[in-house]
Design a protein around this motif. Sequence first.
Motif, PDB file in Angstrom:
ATOM      1  N   ILE A 104       0.759  -1.155  -0.123  1.00 23.68           N
ATOM      2  CA  ILE A 104      -0.064   0.046   0.154  1.00 23.68           C
ATOM      3  C   ILE A 104       0.894   1.164  -0.030  1.00 23.68           C
ATOM      4  CG2 ILE A 104      -0.184   0.006   2.440  1.00 23.68           C
ATOM      5  CD1 ILE A 104      -3.255   0.995   1.974  1.00 23.68           C
ATOM      6  N   ASP A 105       1.981   1.210   0.762  1.00 18.95           N
ATOM      7  CA  ASP A 105       3.007   2.484   0.734  1.00 18.95           C
ATOM      8  C   ASP A 105       3.561   2.755  -0.742  1.00 18.95           C
ATOM      9  OD1 ASP A 105       4.459   0.329   0.910  1.00 18.95           O
ATOM     10  OD2 ASP A 105       5.946   1.194   1.820  1.00 18.95           O
ATOM     11  N   ALA A 106       3.865   1.743  -1.459  1.00 21.15           N
ATOM     12  CA  ALA A 106       4.110   1.806  -2.732  1.00 21.15           C
ATOM     13  C   ALA A 106       3.207   2.568  -3.837  1.00 21.15           C
ATOM     14  CB  ALA A 106       4.817   0.591  -3.449  1.00 21.15           C
ATOM     15  N   VAL A 107       2.162   2.113  -3.626  1.00 22.09           N
ATOM     16  CA  VAL A 107       0.987   2.567  -4.503  1.00 22.09           C
ATOM     17  C   VAL A 107       0.521   4.185  -4.162  1.00 22.09           C
ATOM     18  CG1 VAL A 107      -1.527   2.315  -5.103  1.00 22.09           C
ATOM     19  CG2 VAL A 107       0.207   0.300  -4.891  1.00 22.09           C
ATOM     20  N   ALA A 108       0.568   4.337  -2.856  1.00 18.67           N
ATOM     21  CA  ALA A 108       0.128   5.269  -2.360  1.00 18.67           C
ATOM     22  C   ALA A 108       0.989   6.710  -3.007  1.00 18.67           C
ATOM     23  CB  ALA A 108      -0.054   5.515  -0.699  1.00 18.67           C
TER      24      ALA A 108
END
Length: 61
Positions: free
Chosen positions: A7-11
């Motif tokens: 999720i951190d990479a997509v955000a």
Amino acid sequence: MDELLRIDAVASWLGVSENTLRYWRAQGTGPTSGRMGRHLVYRRTDVQEYIDSLFAKAVGE
């Protein structure tokens, strides 16, 4: 095999917060996501398709 993103990479890629992605998931919008154990993950192709769909909508307006 498609690359899985946390999720951190997509955000970071989309320029939104992790909370925004969680909200979109709860609302049934945003890129398709899934759970692997405790981790929320996204397939790279699903995120790219989501981005492409936003541009397709903008062009159609």
